[in-house]
Design an enzyme around this catalytic site. Structure first.
Site, short mmCIF file in Angstrom:
data_model
loop_
_atom_site.label_atom_id
_atom_site.label_comp_id
_atom_site.label_asym_id
_atom_site.label_seq_id
_atom_site.Cartn_x
_atom_site.Cartn_y
_atom_site.Cartn_z
NE ARG A 7 -3.90 -2.22 2.12
CZ ARG A 7 -3.72 -3.16 3.07
NH1 ARG A 7 -2.87 -2.95 4.06
NH2 ARG A 7 -4.41 -4.26 3.05
CG PHE A 45 -10.60 -7.88 -6.48
CD1 PHE A 45 -11.63 -8.83 -6.50
CD2 PHE A 45 -9.88 -7.65 -7.64
CE1 PHE A 45 -11.90 -9.54 -7.66
CE2 PHE A 45 -10.15 -8.36 -8.81
CZ PHE A 45 -11.17 -9.30 -8.83
CG ASP A 74 -14.83 -5.84 -2.22
OD1 ASP A 74 -13.59 -6.04 -2.17
OD2 ASP A 74 -15.66 -6.65 -1.79
CG ASP A 87 -5.13 -7.45 -3.18
OD1 ASP A 87 -4.56 -8.54 -3.38
OD2 ASP A 87 -5.31 -6.98 -2.04
CB CYS A 128 -2.91 -13.80 -2.26
SG CYS A 128 -4.67 -14.09 -2.46
N1 SAH Z 1 -7.18 -5.19 -1.49
C1 SAH Z 1 -7.76 -5.51 -0.21
C2 SAH Z 1 -7.90 -6.99 0.02
C3 SAH Z 1 -8.69 -7.71 -1.04
S1 SAH Z 1 -9.35 -9.19 -0.52
C4 SAH Z 1 -6.96 -4.84 0.88
O1 SAH Z 1 -5.95 -4.21 0.58
O2 SAH Z 1 -7.34 -4.93 2.05
C5 SAH Z 1 -10.40 -9.64 -1.80
C6 SAH Z 1 -11.67 -8.87 -1.89
O3 SAH Z 1 -12.27 -9.24 -3.11
C7 SAH Z 1 -12.71 -9.12 -0.82
O4 SAH Z 1 -13.05 -7.91 -0.22
C8 SAH Z 1 -13.93 -9.70 -1.56
O5 SAH Z 1 -15.16 -9.17 -1.09
C9 SAH Z 1 -13.68 -9.22 -2.96
N2 SAH Z 1 -14.21 -10.01 -4.06
C10 SAH Z 1 -14.09 -11.34 -4.27
N3 SAH Z 1 -14.57 -11.69 -5.48
C11 SAH Z 1 -15.01 -10.54 -6.05
C12 SAH Z 1 -15.60 -10.22 -7.30
N4 SAH Z 1 -15.81 -11.17 -8.23
N5 SAH Z 1 -15.90 -8.94 -7.55
C13 SAH Z 1 -15.67 -7.98 -6.63
N6 SAH Z 1 -15.11 -8.22 -5.45
C14 SAH Z 1 -14.78 -9.48 -5.15
#
Ligand code: SAH
Length: 436
Positions: free
Chosen positions: A251, A267, A289, A339, A379
């Site tokens: 970040r 995401f 998200d 992400d 990840c």
């Molecule tokens: N970037 C974030 C962590 C991401 S975790 C950080 O820095 O904290 C992954 C995220 O993807 C979760 O919040 C989940 O709700 C979301 N997610 C999973 N599949 C998704 C999709 N198809 N479309 C949108 N969001 C999604």
């Protein structure tokens, strides 16, 4: 308090003496391990299966075990010997997992008892002061399982609260003593909370479990500080132990890249990258998200950090669909962050996961303005760096964009990966710039 060197030496001497009394027969060049205690469980490995233990890899697969002498209970400590009967390691027995034993120690003198856990926990906690400042940031990973010599044990700190995950039968067996030792090692901690609500426990035949382990109930949200901005963590309901601590440094990297840019944070979860980008001077940030509660927290994070809400958007949508919508509407961005959650949970899902990564990266490449940046992560531990780079390269090719790698990113330092345990390295990030 760390066990003094003297008492450690004494303990080891005692263990060594006990074994010498047992007497050892000489096998073909190797000393055959003969226990004095008839209840000792010994797992003998198949020929050549000992190689990975000799390389100090802490996992023994069921298929690598030739025979077991005794009847180990779930989580019990057993001895591992090579095909010639020579002692190799001491570890925890998992009755159901494909990983039948996880090694606690490769040192024959090291007794696996309460003191053992105290000294491993203490060592892990001590090195963390080099990675994050508890007083300033208030949050970080204290114990990273195998990489800290404690397979299955994850401990994160959020201010005065510790959040623990016990992922394996061995970790589960020592849960009580571990919690008690933590209370002694970190007297300032007011609550220890469990978040063992993780799928991998099912492979171990363990139920998922959450709840208070010691001290008082943690507050609804705990405020932490990351790279100078404030974030709220809900340790009861947040992902993992409450937050994605592994992205802390990444970040900061995004903050450095964001100045003046139009940012799309895909995401976004609770908006960590979005806050970082705004703090780095982004012109605009759109957080996307699928989770409405996560976006609500993202909104709160923007307010908490007094960011200009006029320049921020929070969109509840499926990222795959959202990116297609942007492509069809010919929208463009200067910096796109991808992400996603883990696409490959096991080896069988690698191909499908690669298709998912390629899809979103291809769309992102198409949406970048000339000179734009893509910050893209995986990840999935099963997808290595080379494969991930290839998938991103394929995506650029199909999007007809030429791009260069500016930087490789990985998990935060406190999520350290032991050299002997490459599986501990799971988070890969690639920063690419498309041609101007
Ligand atoms: N970037 C974030 C962590 C991401 S975790 C950080 O820095 O904290 C992954 C995220 O993807 C979760 O919040 C989940 O709700 C979301 N997610 C999973 N599949 C998704 C999709 N198809 N479309 C949108 N969001 C999604």
């Amino acid at each position: 308090m760390m066990e003094s060197d003297k008492s450690k030496r004494n303990r080891r001497r005692k263990a060594g003496a006990a074994r010498r009394e047992k007497g050892k027969r000489q096998g073909r060049g190797a000393e055959v391990f003969v226990p004095t205690d008839p209840t000792t469980v010994i797992a003998r490995l198949e020929a050549r299966a000992e190689t990975s233990l000799l390389r100090r890899h802490p996992w023994v697969f069921r298929s690598a075990i030739k025979e077991i002498q005794g009847h180990p209970e779930q989580g019990a400590t057993i001895e591992l010997v090579g095909p010639e009967g020579e002692w190799l390691a001491r570890g925890a027995w998992s009755a159901e997992s494909q990983i039948a034993v996880r090694v606690w120690t490769f040192d024959s003198d090291e007794v696996v008892d309460r003191e053992f856990f105290r000294s491993r926990l203490d060592a892990a906690i001590r090195v963390r002061s080099a990675y994050f400042d508890v007083d300033l940031e208030r949050a970080g990973r204290l114990v990273n399982a195998e990489s800290d010599g404690l397979p299955g044990v994850v401990i994160d700190r959020y201010a005065d609260c510790l959040v623990c995950q016990f992922l394996t039968a061995g970790a589960e067996a020592w849960r009580g003593p571990i919690v008690e030792e933590l209370q002694e090692l970190l007297p300032a901690i007011s609550s220890i909370y469990e978040r063992s609500d993780v799928d991998v426990r099912e492979k171990e035949g363990l139920p998922q479990r959450t709840g208070l382990l010691a001290g008082s109930e943690p507050p609804q949200t705990i405020q932490i500080v990351e790279n100078g901005y404030r974030l709220q963590v809900d340790v009861r309901n947040g992902h993992k132990t409450g937050f994605y601590l592994d992205q802390r440094g990444n970040r900061a990297a995004v903050a450095d890249l964001a100045s003046g840019r139009d940012v799309l944070n895909c995401f976004s979860y609770t908006g960590g990258f979005g806050v970082a980008a705004m703090r780095g001077g982004a012109a605009r940030v759109i957080n996307v998200d699928a989770s409405a509660p996560a976006l609500e927290l993202a909104r709160q994070h923007a307010q908490l950090n007094e960011l200009d809400m006029e320049r921020m958007e929070f969109v509840e949508a499926d990222v795959f669909k959202f990116l297609r919508g942007c492509r069809d509407a010919r929208r463009e961005f200067d910096l796109i962050i991808l992400d996603p959650p883990k696409f490959a949970a096991n080896r069988n899902q690698i191909d499908q996961a690669c298709r998912g990564y390629k899809d979103i990266n291809l769309l992102a490449f198409k949406l970048l303005r000339p000179g734009g940046l893509l910050v893209t992560y995986s990840c999935s531990g099963h997808i290595g760096r080379d494969l991930f780079q290839k998938v991103v390269a394929d995506a650029a090719l199909d999007a007809r964009r030429n791009a260069v790698i500016l930087e490789w990113l990985s998990q935060a330092d406190d999520h350290s990966c032991n050299l002997a345990f490459p599986e501990g390295f799971y988070l890969k990030g690639l920063v690419c710039r498309v041609d101007a």
